[in-house]
Design a protein around this motif. Structure first.
Motif, PDB file in Angstrom:
ATOM      1  N   PRO A 242     -29.785  28.980   3.533  1.00 13.10           N
ATOM      2  CA  PRO A 242     -29.661  27.711   4.272  1.00 13.10           C
ATOM      3  C   PRO A 242     -29.068  27.942   5.660  1.00 13.10           C
ATOM      4  N   LEU A 243     -29.397  27.046   6.587  1.00 15.54           N
ATOM      5  CA  LEU A 243     -28.889  27.170   7.957  1.00 15.54           C
ATOM      6  C   LEU A 243     -27.551  26.453   8.056  1.00 15.54           C
ATOM      7  N   GLY A 244     -26.531  27.179   8.520  1.00 14.11           N
ATOM      8  CA  GLY A 244     -25.189  26.589   8.570  1.00 14.11           C
ATOM      9  C   GLY A 244     -24.582  26.536   7.172  1.00 14.11           C
ATOM     10  N   LEU A 245     -23.568  25.695   7.013  1.00 16.56           N
ATOM     11  CA  LEU A 245     -22.864  25.627   5.729  1.00 16.56           C
ATOM     12  C   LEU A 245     -23.080  24.303   5.005  1.00 16.56           C
ATOM     13  N   ALA A 246     -23.484  23.272   5.741  1.00 16.19           N
ATOM     14  CA  ALA A 246     -23.573  21.930   5.150  1.00 16.19           C
ATOM     15  C   ALA A 246     -25.005  21.573   4.772  1.00 16.19           C
ATOM     16  N   ILE A 247     -25.164  20.988   3.589  1.00 15.28           N
ATOM     17  CA  ILE A 247     -26.470  20.504   3.122  1.00 15.28           C
ATOM     18  C   ILE A 247     -26.250  19.090   2.602  1.00 15.28           C
ATOM     19  N   GLY A 248     -26.902  18.122   3.180  1.00 12.91           N
ATOM     20  CA  GLY A 248     -26.659  16.717   2.813  1.00 12.91           C
ATOM     21  C   GLY A 248     -26.455  15.935   4.097  1.00 12.91           C
ATOM     22  N   ASN A 249     -26.752  14.673   4.084  1.00 14.86           N
ATOM     23  CA  ASN A 249     -26.949  13.919   5.320  1.00 14.86           C
ATOM     24  C   ASN A 249     -25.732  13.790   6.219  1.00 14.86           C
ATOM     25  N   SER A 250     -24.656  13.073   5.773  1.00 12.22           N
ATOM     26  CA  SER A 250     -23.515  12.937   6.690  1.00 12.22           C
ATOM     27  C   SER A 250     -22.800  14.276   6.861  1.00 12.22           C
ATOM     28  N   LEU A 251     -22.865  15.138   5.843  1.00  5.41           N
ATOM     29  CA  LEU A 251     -22.255  16.471   5.972  1.00  5.41           C
ATOM     30  C   LEU A 251     -22.930  17.236   7.118  1.00  5.41           C
ATOM     31  N   GLU A 252     -24.244  17.075   7.221  1.00  9.24           N
ATOM     32  CA  GLU A 252     -24.984  17.797   8.272  1.00  9.24           C
ATOM     33  C   GLU A 252     -24.760  17.190   9.658  1.00  9.24           C
ATOM     34  N   VAL A 253     -24.579  15.863   9.706  1.00 11.88           N
ATOM     35  CA  VAL A 253     -24.278  15.245  11.008  1.00 11.88           C
ATOM     36  C   VAL A 253     -22.926  15.769  11.485  1.00 11.88           C
ATOM     37  N   ALA A 254     -21.957  15.837  10.568  1.00  8.07           N
ATOM     38  CA  ALA A 254     -20.623  16.334  10.935  1.00  8.07           C
ATOM     39  C   ALA A 254     -20.732  17.773  11.445  1.00  8.07           C
ATOM     40  N   GLU A 255     -21.569  18.583  10.783  1.00  8.46           N
ATOM     41  CA  GLU A 255     -21.695  19.976  11.212  1.00  8.46           C
ATOM     42  C   GLU A 255     -22.393  20.073  12.578  1.00  8.46           C
ATOM     43  N   SER A 256     -23.369  19.190  12.812  1.00 10.67           N
ATOM     44  CA  SER A 256     -24.060  19.190  14.122  1.00 10.67           C
ATOM     45  C   SER A 256     -23.060  18.844  15.221  1.00 10.67           C
ATOM     46  N   ALA A 257     -22.221  17.843  14.961  1.00 11.87           N
ATOM     47  CA  ALA A 257     -21.215  17.450  15.961  1.00 11.87           C
ATOM     48  C   ALA A 257     -20.267  18.626  16.206  1.00 11.87           C
ATOM     49  N   ALA A 258     -19.933  19.368  15.139  1.00 11.99           N
ATOM     50  CA  ALA A 258     -19.027  20.515  15.292  1.00 11.99           C
ATOM     51  C   ALA A 258     -19.654  21.569  16.217  1.00 11.99           C
ATOM     52  N   VAL A 259     -20.962  21.816  16.055  1.00 18.44           N
ATOM     53  CA  VAL A 259     -21.621  22.802  16.936  1.00 18.44           C
ATOM     54  C   VAL A 259     -21.501  22.334  18.390  1.00 18.44           C
TER      55      VAL A 259
END
Ligand code: URA
Length: 440
Positions: A242-259
């Motif tokens: 998987p790309l990054g560490l988060a899988i799942g909708n709000s988890l992935e938005v949070a990870e995108s914001a972190a990038v």
């Protein structure tokens, strides 16, 4: 003209001309060509393949079966990107604000998740209040005002693809390069951007499992885009994990914001920089090295994160969750999954990890299923990492504790351990343009 003769011509290895393709595709959309005849034609294409020009014609006929979006009301060069789909693939939410912050317009239509893969529109809707369905005038006005809008695909974008895909799905004719290429590119041509960057995923979590197949698909799509006067390139990127560490909708938005705040996982950050740089290159912003530097500067200066917030705010979203992801609605339950043994994670079956997140409620198996925005998986270790037995491998999130057991079984069946550190493939394996293939 008779559908029977068109099927027979393709069955015998012939090349269909524009009139024959229009007769078959438009007749099918109009309900005049029955499912069984279109199924037979799709199987004949699957077995016999298509010439490049034939695939390009098929794509155009499919694109013209519905609305052809005219983006000329938006000033400047518009760049689109498309990913063939993966697990944890939240790159659109990272790279579109980067590119927009560098002055290139993004007027993008995205899809929802299906099966083990996620979709940008679902991720966006996990930000409370976000509207992903805008009237054409509002969509254009937003892009002219702030340079970016990402919305859901309109119902009448390439309806031929929608109907043909539904048939391919039940007639074992999905895995065919001319059919995949025409399916994807018909939507991209209809969506109207001047430049298109394709992110063709490769590996066990992707549609195309091998590099060679992925390159062939990329070449077919680049040839179609080129034939229709678009500036187009493709990166082949790894989906063996998987790309990054988060899988799942709000988890992935949070990870995108972190990038975008400069604190995202290294693999996701690197893939996003390479994709963003290639989009800027297509838009004529400079050499690849200059475009990469521009993308990095957009993140370091905070401009890209501001652009993400501006886009969500313009579409009604509550941007406080982007500033502080702890404000996202939380899943009721969480559970840590410990490593069952010590060793190096040497491989993950990415499709199974995606399916484990679906079992937790993060995705849908049928189009009409509802999803739980807070559900999903945060990985603590990825392929190449070393773990001790009992150390956390991942944390699961769900609304219902009963979902954990099946998801855990699926997740653990996806992980393999080894004594030695594995050799990992590069994150970006190749770049395909009209000029040729560059392998990394
Ligand atoms: N994605 C599409 O849109 N179409 C295909 O055929 C495969 C993946």
């Amino acid at each position: 003209m008779r559908m029977y003769d068109i099927i027979a011509k393709k069955r015998d290895g012939g090349t269909l001309d524009r009139a024959e393709l229009e007769f078959a595709v438009n007749g099918f959309v109009a309900g005049e060509v029955p499912d069984y005849q279109m199924s037979a034609l799709l199987m004949a294409i699957y077995l016999r393949g298509m010439a490049d020009t034939e695939t390009a014609e098929l794509t155009e006929v499919m694109a013209r079966s519905g609305d052809m979006v005219d983006l000329s009301a938006i000033e400047g060069i518009k760049v689109d990107k498309h990913s063939t789909g993966g697990v944890g693939d939240k790159t659109t939410l990272v790279i579109t604000p980067i590119v927009a912050a560098c002055g290139v317009r993004i007027a993008k239509m995205s899809g929802r998740g299906l099966g083990h893969t996620g979709g940008t529109v679902d991720k966006m809707e996990s930000v409370p209040g976000t509207r992903t369905s805008l009237a054409r005038e509002e969509f254009f006005a937003q892009v002219n005002r702030i340079g970016i809008s990402v919305i859901g695909q309109s119902g009448n974008l390439a309806p031929a693809d929608k109907k043909m895909y539904a048939l391919r799905d039940v007639t074992a004719t999905v895995g065919c390069i001319p059919l995949i290429a025409s399916s994807i590119m018909s939507k991209k041509l209809a969506a109207g951007s001047d430049c298109i960057l394709l992110d063709v995923k490769t590996g066990n979590g992707a549609f195309m499992k091998t590099l060679e197949e992925s390159i062939r698909l990329a070449q077919a799509m680049v040839a179609i885009g080129q034939h229709h006067g678009r500036k187009i390139a493709a990166l082949i990127t790894d989906m063996d994990t998987p790309l990054g560490l988060a899988i799942g909708n709000s988890l992935e938005v949070a990870e995108s914001a972190a990038v975008l705040k400069g604190s995202g996982p290294a693999d996701l950050t690197e893939v996003c920089y390479q994709l963003a740089a290639n989009m800027l290159l297509l838009a004529g912003k400079g050499s690849l090295a200059q475009c990469r530097a521009m993308a990095e500067h957009a993140v370091e200066s905070g401009a890209a994160f501001q652009k993400l917030k501006e886009m969500f705010a313009a579409q009604g979203g509550d941007t406080s969750v982007l500033d502080d992801p702890a404000l996202f609605a939380r899943a009721k339950y969480s559970q840590v999954v410990p490593a069952p043994q010590s060793g190096f994670l040497y491989a993950t079956d990415t499709e199974k990890i995606g399916n484990a997140s679906v079992l937790l409620g993060a995705g849908r198996l049928k189009k009409e299923d509802s999803i739980d925005f807070a559900a999903g998986i945060v990985l603590h270790k990825k392929a190449g990492g070393r773990v001790q037995a009992g150390e956390p491998l991942a944390t699961f999130y769900a609304e219902d504790e009963a979902r954990f057991a099946a998801a855990k079984e699926m997740f653990l069946s996806a992980i393999r351990f080894a004594d030695k550190a594995p050799e990992l493939p590069p994150l970006v394996l190749a770049r395909v343009t009209a000029e040729g293939v560059e392998r990394f």
